[in-house]
Scaffold this active site. Sequence first.
Site, PDB file in Angstrom:
ATOM      1  N   SER A  41     -27.392   3.095  31.126  1.00  0.00           N
ATOM      2  CA  SER A  41     -25.976   2.924  30.777  1.00  0.00           C
ATOM      3  C   SER A  41     -25.523   4.209  30.075  1.00  0.00           C
ATOM      4  O   SER A  41     -25.267   4.238  28.886  1.00  0.00           O
ATOM      5  CB  SER A  41     -25.775   1.702  29.884  1.00  0.00           C
ATOM      6  OG  SER A  41     -26.490   1.830  28.679  1.00  0.00           O
ATOM      7  N   HIS A 154     -29.430  -3.741  31.756  1.00  0.00           N
ATOM      8  CA  HIS A 154     -30.878  -3.642  31.506  1.00  0.00           C
ATOM      9  C   HIS A 154     -31.643  -4.883  31.956  1.00  0.00           C
ATOM     10  O   HIS A 154     -32.856  -4.950  31.783  1.00  0.00           O
ATOM     11  CB  HIS A 154     -31.158  -3.412  30.011  1.00  0.00           C
ATOM     12  CG  HIS A 154     -30.773  -2.042  29.550  1.00  0.00           C
ATOM     13  ND1 HIS A 154     -30.845  -1.645  28.235  1.00  0.00           N
ATOM     14  CD2 HIS A 154     -30.316  -0.962  30.225  1.00  0.00           C
ATOM     15  CE1 HIS A 154     -30.448  -0.391  28.124  1.00  0.00           C
ATOM     16  NE2 HIS A 154     -30.119   0.048  29.313  1.00  0.00           N
ATOM     17  N   GLU A 163     -27.736  -5.421  24.404  1.00  0.00           N
ATOM     18  CA  GLU A 163     -28.852  -5.453  23.445  1.00  0.00           C
ATOM     19  C   GLU A 163     -28.561  -6.337  22.236  1.00  0.00           C
ATOM     20  O   GLU A 163     -27.552  -6.148  21.561  1.00  0.00           O
ATOM     21  CB  GLU A 163     -29.152  -4.026  22.942  1.00  0.00           C
ATOM     22  CG  GLU A 163     -29.490  -3.087  24.077  1.00  0.00           C
ATOM     23  CD  GLU A 163     -29.632  -1.638  23.639  1.00  0.00           C
ATOM     24  OE1 GLU A 163     -29.837  -1.374  22.440  1.00  0.00           O
ATOM     25  OE2 GLU A 163     -29.520  -0.768  24.515  1.00  0.00           O
ATOM     26  N   GLU A 204     -36.222  -2.884  28.180  1.00  0.00           N
ATOM     27  CA  GLU A 204     -36.641  -2.427  26.856  1.00  0.00           C
ATOM     28  C   GLU A 204     -37.591  -3.418  26.180  1.00  0.00           C
ATOM     29  O   GLU A 204     -37.843  -3.329  24.978  1.00  0.00           O
ATOM     30  CB  GLU A 204     -35.414  -2.132  25.988  1.00  0.00           C
ATOM     31  CG  GLU A 204     -34.592  -0.982  26.583  1.00  0.00           C
ATOM     32  CD  GLU A 204     -33.484  -0.477  25.682  1.00  0.00           C
ATOM     33  OE1 GLU A 204     -33.185  -1.135  24.668  1.00  0.00           O
ATOM     34  OE2 GLU A 204     -32.921   0.577  26.009  1.00  0.00           O
ATOM     35  N   ASP A 241     -25.826  -4.034  20.532  1.00  0.00           N
ATOM     36  CA  ASP A 241     -25.253  -2.978  21.373  1.00  0.00           C
ATOM     37  C   ASP A 241     -24.796  -3.620  22.683  1.00  0.00           C
ATOM     38  O   ASP A 241     -25.574  -3.718  23.639  1.00  0.00           O
ATOM     39  CB  ASP A 241     -26.263  -1.860  21.665  1.00  0.00           C
ATOM     40  CG  ASP A 241     -25.673  -0.808  22.606  1.00  0.00           C
ATOM     41  OD1 ASP A 241     -24.445  -0.869  22.857  1.00  0.00           O
ATOM     42  OD2 ASP A 241     -26.421   0.062  23.099  1.00  0.00           O
ATOM     43  N   GLU A 285     -23.018  -1.425  17.813  1.00  0.00           N
ATOM     44  CA  GLU A 285     -22.948  -0.158  18.560  1.00  0.00           C
ATOM     45  C   GLU A 285     -22.094  -0.364  19.812  1.00  0.00           C
ATOM     46  O   GLU A 285     -22.199  -1.416  20.466  1.00  0.00           O
ATOM     47  CB  GLU A 285     -24.379   0.245  18.945  1.00  0.00           C
ATOM     48  CG  GLU A 285     -24.472   1.470  19.828  1.00  0.00           C
ATOM     49  CD  GLU A 285     -25.902   1.688  20.315  1.00  0.00           C
ATOM     50  OE1 GLU A 285     -26.855   1.331  19.599  1.00  0.00           O
ATOM     51  OE2 GLU A 285     -26.064   2.208  21.426  1.00  0.00           O
ATOM     52  N   ASP A 312     -22.034   5.388  20.656  1.00  0.00           N
ATOM     53  CA  ASP A 312     -23.079   5.930  21.551  1.00  0.00           C
ATOM     54  C   ASP A 312     -22.399   6.654  22.707  1.00  0.00           C
ATOM     55  O   ASP A 312     -22.219   7.881  22.676  1.00  0.00           O
ATOM     56  CB  ASP A 312     -23.978   4.775  22.025  1.00  0.00           C
ATOM     57  CG  ASP A 312     -24.959   5.173  23.117  1.00  0.00           C
ATOM     58  OD1 ASP A 312     -25.120   6.374  23.378  1.00  0.00           O
ATOM     59  OD2 ASP A 312     -25.573   4.274  23.737  1.00  0.00           O
ATOM     60  N   LYS A 337     -29.348  10.449  20.594  1.00  0.00           N
ATOM     61  CA  LYS A 337     -30.294  10.484  21.718  1.00  0.00           C
ATOM     62  C   LYS A 337     -30.442  11.952  22.104  1.00  0.00           C
ATOM     63  O   LYS A 337     -29.467  12.581  22.552  1.00  0.00           O
ATOM     64  CB  LYS A 337     -29.731   9.715  22.914  1.00  0.00           C
ATOM     65  CG  LYS A 337     -29.670   8.198  22.738  1.00  0.00           C
ATOM     66  CD  LYS A 337     -28.814   7.597  23.844  1.00  0.00           C
ATOM     67  CE  LYS A 337     -28.928   6.095  23.945  1.00  0.00           C
ATOM     68  NZ  LYS A 337     -27.852   5.506  24.768  1.00  0.00           N
ATOM     69  N   HIS A 365     -34.173   5.553  21.455  1.00  0.00           N
ATOM     70  CA  HIS A 365     -34.890   5.804  22.712  1.00  0.00           C
ATOM     71  C   HIS A 365     -33.890   5.714  23.878  1.00  0.00           C
ATOM     72  O   HIS A 365     -32.698   5.511  23.658  1.00  0.00           O
ATOM     73  CB  HIS A 365     -35.987   4.737  22.891  1.00  0.00           C
ATOM     74  CG  HIS A 365     -35.444   3.338  22.988  1.00  0.00           C
ATOM     75  ND1 HIS A 365     -36.158   2.285  23.490  1.00  0.00           N
ATOM     76  CD2 HIS A 365     -34.226   2.817  22.641  1.00  0.00           C
ATOM     77  CE1 HIS A 365     -35.438   1.190  23.460  1.00  0.00           C
ATOM     78  NE2 HIS A 365     -34.259   1.475  22.937  1.00  0.00           N
ATOM     79  N   LYS A 388     -33.731   2.558  16.945  1.00  0.00           N
ATOM     80  CA  LYS A 388     -34.009   1.487  17.910  1.00  0.00           C
ATOM     81  C   LYS A 388     -34.929   2.072  18.966  1.00  0.00           C
ATOM     82  O   LYS A 388     -34.678   3.162  19.503  1.00  0.00           O
ATOM     83  CB  LYS A 388     -32.722   0.908  18.506  1.00  0.00           C
ATOM     84  CG  LYS A 388     -31.824   1.868  19.259  1.00  0.00           C
ATOM     85  CD  LYS A 388     -30.701   1.086  19.944  1.00  0.00           C
ATOM     86  CE  LYS A 388     -29.981   1.908  20.984  1.00  0.00           C
ATOM     87  NZ  LYS A 388     -28.957   1.163  21.720  1.00  0.00           N
TER      88      LYS A 388
HETATM   89  P1  PGA Z   1     -29.573   3.652  28.077  1.00  0.00           P
HETATM   90  O1  PGA Z   1     -29.288   2.467  27.064  1.00  0.00           O
HETATM   91  O2  PGA Z   1     -30.757   4.390  27.633  1.00  0.00           O
HETATM   92  O3  PGA Z   1     -29.747   2.909  29.371  1.00  0.00           O
HETATM   93  O4  PGA Z   1     -28.328   4.515  28.086  1.00  0.00           O
HETATM   94  C1  PGA Z   1     -29.405   2.579  25.687  1.00  0.00           C
HETATM   95  C2  PGA Z   1     -28.095   2.409  24.996  1.00  0.00           C
HETATM   96  O5  PGA Z   1     -27.047   2.143  25.628  1.00  0.00           O
HETATM   97  O6  PGA Z   1     -28.069   2.552  23.780  1.00  0.00           O
HETATM   98 ZN    ZN Z   2     -25.881   2.152  23.418  1.00  0.00          ZN
END
Ligand code: PGA
Ligand code: ZN
Length: 429
Positions: A41, A154, A163, A204, A241, A285, A312, A337, A365, A388
Amino acid sequence: MMIKSIKAQEVLDSRGNPTVETEITLTSGAKGRAIVPSGASTGEREAAELRDGDKTRFFGKGVLKAVANVNSDIADALCGKKINDQRELDTIMINLDGTPNKSKLGANAILSVSLAYAKACANKKEEALFQHLAQQDKYVLPVPCMNVINGGVHADNNIDFQEFMIAPHNAPNFETAIRMGIETFHSLKKVLQAKGYNTAVGDEGGFAPNLKSNEEAIEVILEAITAAGYVPGKDISICLDPASSEMWKENKYHFFKSDGSYKSSEEMVAIWEDWINKYPIVLLEDGMAENDWKGWQILTEKLGDKVELVGDDIFCTNAKILQEGIDKKVANSILIKLNQIGTLSETIDTMKLAKDNGYNCFVSHRSGETEDTTIADFTVALGAGHLKTGSGCRSERISKFNQLLRIERILGDKAEFAGIKTFKNQYVC
Ligand code: PGA
Ligand code: ZN
């Protein structure tokens, strides 16, 4: 420190997709190796991940071009040259690429070199990576925010939000916190089984059952926290999230996995307000989509003094975009990230900007991960206080927790556990 050789190769991530691994050897003989992760995502303004597009290999997802870029252009620019530090190395690669989003060489190529170099330098100094990267004298072990229910893109279930995390914060140290989280994860399996739900896991490592509603995900988690012997809100709180950019269609939020309904930005904010009033949520988030800046402003105005609101997709670990967010009063925290921006130095710059403006940093991650544990060391080194990195199973997630356990043991008395105070404006109902 002079680089003797740089060698990249194509390896695989936790979804079985190709990714880049690079090993650097310094002239001293010290080595460092890093593998880059990959998101599903992803934010629209992330640095570019270079994939081959050759449909005869891995359905186009091969990374041989990125690997070749490391082994040729990048190696030629760096090997045998005197490089003083991480920033100099990263700057050489940024200039060599020359594009605003690293699309020429690939952020996956560049980041693998950036991280491998940091590890080689740590090894040369005979230091652990977290010590080499440390930005302060005090070492803070993070609250592990564990993604125990997976939905959205996911998981193949009927939950719209991506999440649902538990944050075990009422603990004297990381070791206890992770035990509390793991016990709750195991309790959740029993709670789901008792209700006749599926306990297979998503990308995840969180459970991915079909539920009666998105809200039921919170209810089963609260039941699991209690069944594990902890008090929701006091010992373990909830972080979310929803990855709502994935739901954003024609200026509305589309609940396409559950009931197919559409919600306006105001209605979406009302949902979060209701949930935050009802449940012990300390962090939200991407409550709003990356292209819904207006919605983000409303959310921040309404709930920014109650919970941590993490950006994010909207910020993509990018200092320029974060500055826009600061100016427009959007969010009060940023997700970090490394592969969204593509070098260690730029990531640290973004975190400094966040800190200087009172924003929190929440390290993350990617949903496509590997056995590389860099983010565990990075989180401690930067004193981010929370991260996370998955649920209570799957080794590409657990490997980060195990590394944090090692770091805590190395530090002994010098390690401090972040606890509830790490969350900005935590609101425990
Ligand atoms: P992604 O998801 O690694 O698939 O982007 C993690 C997130 O959205 O925080
Ligand atoms: Zn996110």
